[in-house]
Write a protein that holds these residues in place. Structure first.
Motif, PDB file in Angstrom:
ATOM      1  N   ILE A  49       0.855  -1.195   0.000  1.00 23.70           N
ATOM      2  CA  ILE A  49       0.000   0.000   0.000  1.00 23.70           C
ATOM      3  C   ILE A  49       0.889   1.242   0.000  1.00 23.70           C
ATOM      4  N   ALA A  50       1.900   1.249   0.868  1.00 19.78           N
ATOM      5  CA  ALA A  50       2.820   2.389   0.963  1.00 19.78           C
ATOM      6  C   ALA A  50       3.475   2.673  -0.388  1.00 19.78           C
ATOM      7  N   ARG A  51       3.944   1.642  -1.045  1.00 15.10           N
ATOM      8  CA  ARG A  51       4.619   1.797  -2.339  1.00 15.10           C
ATOM      9  C   ARG A  51       3.660   2.352  -3.388  1.00 15.10           C
ATOM     10  N   ILE A  52       2.448   1.843  -3.419  1.00 15.76           N
ATOM     11  CA  ILE A  52       1.488   2.238  -4.450  1.00 15.76           C
ATOM     12  C   ILE A  52       1.003   3.666  -4.258  1.00 15.76           C
ATOM     13  N   ILE A  53       0.773   4.077  -2.999  1.00 13.65           N
ATOM     14  CA  ILE A  53       0.241   5.429  -2.782  1.00 13.65           C
ATOM     15  C   ILE A  53       1.330   6.456  -2.507  1.00 13.65           C
ATOM     16  N   GLY A  54       2.582   6.007  -2.398  1.00 11.48           N
ATOM     17  CA  GLY A  54       3.691   6.939  -2.286  1.00 11.48           C
ATOM     18  C   GLY A  54       3.945   7.499  -0.900  1.00 11.48           C
ATOM     19  N   LEU A  55       3.666   6.716   0.121  1.00 13.96           N
ATOM     20  CA  LEU A  55       3.961   7.129   1.498  1.00 13.96           C
ATOM     21  C   LEU A  55       5.047   6.232   2.077  1.00 13.96           C
ATOM     22  N   THR A  56       5.657   6.692   3.155  1.00 15.35           N
ATOM     23  CA  THR A  56       6.593   5.842   3.875  1.00 15.35           C
ATOM     24  C   THR A  56       5.809   4.748   4.580  1.00 15.35           C
ATOM     25  N   HIS A  57       6.521   3.704   4.974  1.00 11.69           N
ATOM     26  CA  HIS A  57       5.864   2.604   5.684  1.00 11.69           C
ATOM     27  C   HIS A  57       5.230   3.110   6.983  1.00 11.69           C
ATOM     28  N   SER A  58       5.963   3.910   7.744  1.00 11.47           N
ATOM     29  CA  SER A  58       5.429   4.373   9.032  1.00 11.47           C
ATOM     30  C   SER A  58       4.212   5.278   8.838  1.00 11.47           C
ATOM     31  N   ALA A  59       4.229   6.138   7.813  1.00 15.19           N
ATOM     32  CA  ALA A  59       3.061   6.989   7.543  1.00 15.19           C
ATOM     33  C   ALA A  59       1.867   6.137   7.128  1.00 15.19           C
ATOM     34  N   THR A  60       2.124   5.075   6.378  1.00 15.67           N
ATOM     35  CA  THR A  60       1.041   4.186   5.948  1.00 15.67           C
ATOM     36  C   THR A  60       0.463   3.429   7.136  1.00 15.67           C
ATOM     37  N   VAL A  61       1.303   3.004   8.066  1.00 15.95           N
ATOM     38  CA  VAL A  61       0.813   2.326   9.275  1.00 15.95           C
ATOM     39  C   VAL A  61      -0.127   3.263  10.033  1.00 15.95           C
ATOM     40  N   ARG A  62       0.265   4.527  10.182  1.00  9.33           N
ATOM     41  CA  ARG A  62      -0.604   5.497  10.878  1.00  9.33           C
ATOM     42  C   ARG A  62      -1.906   5.721  10.110  1.00  9.33           C
ATOM     43  N   LEU A  63      -1.807   5.765   8.788  1.00 10.96           N
ATOM     44  CA  LEU A  63      -2.990   5.923   7.950  1.00 10.96           C
ATOM     45  C   LEU A  63      -3.929   4.730   8.109  1.00 10.96           C
ATOM     46  N   ILE A  64      -3.376   3.529   8.098  1.00  9.18           N
ATOM     47  CA  ILE A  64      -4.188   2.324   8.284  1.00  9.18           C
ATOM     48  C   ILE A  64      -4.822   2.328   9.677  1.00  9.18           C
ATOM     49  N   ASP A  65      -4.093   2.802  10.684  1.00  8.26           N
ATOM     50  CA  ASP A  65      -4.666   2.926  12.039  1.00  8.26           C
ATOM     51  C   ASP A  65      -5.932   3.780  11.999  1.00  8.26           C
ATOM     52  N   ARG A  66      -5.868   4.931  11.296  1.00 10.83           N
ATOM     53  CA  ARG A  66      -7.036   5.815  11.216  1.00 10.83           C
ATOM     54  C   ARG A  66      -8.181   5.160  10.448  1.00 10.83           C
ATOM     55  N   LEU A  67      -7.858   4.497   9.333  1.00  9.25           N
ATOM     56  CA  LEU A  67      -8.909   3.831   8.561  1.00  9.25           C
ATOM     57  C   LEU A  67      -9.540   2.682   9.348  1.00  9.25           C
ATOM     58  N   GLU A  68      -8.723   1.996  10.119  1.00 13.25           N
ATOM     59  CA  GLU A  68      -9.237   0.897  10.943  1.00 13.25           C
ATOM     60  C   GLU A  68     -10.134   1.434  12.054  1.00 13.25           C
ATOM     61  N   LYS A  69      -9.756   2.563  12.632  1.00 13.02           N
ATOM     62  CA  LYS A  69     -10.567   3.201  13.682  1.00 13.02           C
ATOM     63  C   LYS A  69     -11.953   3.592  13.146  1.00 13.02           C
ATOM     64  N   ASP A  70     -12.002   3.960  11.867  1.00  9.58           N
ATOM     65  CA  ASP A  70     -13.270   4.332  11.220  1.00  9.58           C
ATOM     66  C   ASP A  70     -14.002   3.126  10.628  1.00  9.58           C
ATOM     67  N   TRP A  71     -13.521   1.925  10.898  1.00  7.77           N
ATOM     68  CA  TRP A  71     -14.132   0.678  10.428  1.00  7.77           C
ATOM     69  C   TRP A  71     -14.151   0.567   8.905  1.00  7.77           C
ATOM     70  N   LEU A  72     -13.146   1.143   8.258  1.00 10.84           N
ATOM     71  CA  LEU A  72     -13.076   1.083   6.806  1.00 10.84           C
ATOM     72  C   LEU A  72     -12.159  -0.041   6.323  1.00 10.84           C
ATOM     73  N   VAL A  73     -11.182  -0.398   7.143  1.00 14.84           N
ATOM     74  CA  VAL A  73     -10.284  -1.519   6.841  1.00 14.84           C
ATOM     75  C   VAL A  73     -10.074  -2.324   8.115  1.00 14.84           C
ATOM     76  N   ARG A  74      -9.539  -3.524   7.930  1.00 21.03           N
ATOM     77  CA  ARG A  74      -9.141  -4.327   9.087  1.00 21.03           C
ATOM     78  C   ARG A  74      -7.844  -5.042   8.760  1.00 21.03           C
ATOM     79  N   ARG A  75      -7.031  -5.199   9.784  1.00 20.27           N
ATOM     80  CA  ARG A  75      -5.790  -5.940   9.631  1.00 20.27           C
ATOM     81  C   ARG A  75      -6.094  -7.424   9.716  1.00 20.27           C
ATOM     82  N   LEU A  76      -5.426  -8.169   8.880  1.00 28.67           N
ATOM     83  CA  LEU A  76      -5.551  -9.617   8.920  1.00 28.67           C
ATOM     84  C   LEU A  76      -4.380 -10.170   9.712  1.00 28.67           C
ATOM     85  N   SER A  77      -4.365 -11.453   9.903  1.00 29.00           N
ATOM     86  CA  SER A  77      -3.293 -12.051  10.703  1.00 29.00           C
ATOM     87  C   SER A  77      -1.934 -11.805  10.049  1.00 29.00           C
TER      88      SER A  77
END
Length: 179
Positions: free
Chosen positions: A54-82
């Protein structure tokens, strides 16, 4: 008659059109950043996707993408898999897929409204020009994936995607060297 000035003028107008499309598409994102919308589109289109991809495709650093995924997960838009080792994959929830589809509809509707101002001949010329420019924009497979991150891939590929065709015509990338 071809001139450098007319090329600059055309380039400026093309860039202005791209800005107008982008602004219209992102005007109603319910508080989501452009990166969040892009990430949501990527996981909706690709299915479960590793955070580093995801980070590579959207052009963010890995750490910025992790924070972005945290926000999307908080809004119930995505979920982390195992986890699989250190890799964590993310998928869109039903709510996230609906939201991403809304953004996709908005994107296409905005472009369709502009295309509707053209007659059939102008549309044919524009189709050829856009396809040629999209193909010219592809320098490697990764970039092709970035260019198409918001596309309706099924519709485009069934009609012969110029980006996918250009990427397929590229020579294979050299193997990565181990450090």
């Amino acid at each position: 008659m071809h001139s450098v000035m007319s090329d600059k003028l055309l380039a400026n107008r093309l860039a202005a059109l791209a800005t107008a499309l982008d602004d219209a598409v992102h005007a109603e994102t319910d508080g989501l950043s452009q990166s969040a919308v892009a990430a949501l589109q990527v996981v909706r289109q690709n299915g479960p996707t590793a955070i580093q991809d995801i980070a590579r495709i959207i052009g963010l650093t890995h750490s910025a993408t992790v924070r972005l995924i945290d926000r999307l997960e908080k809004d119930w838009l995505v979920r982390r898999l195992s986890r699989k080792g250190r890799e964590v994959k993310v998928e869109a929830t039903a709510r996230g897929r609906r939201r991403a589809a809304t953004f996709q509809d908005k994107r296409l509707g905005t472009a369709e409204a502009l295309i509707a101002t053209l007659d059939a001949d102008e549309r044919a010329v524009l189709t050829r020009a856009v396809d040629k420019m999209l193909a010219a924009a592809v320098h490697d497979a990764e970039q092709a994936e970035c260019v198409c991150r918001d596309c309706d891939r099924e519709a485009c590929r069934s009609a012969g995607c110029p980006v996918a065709s250009a990427a397929a015509a590229l020579p294979p990338a050299p193997p990565e060297r181990k450090r």
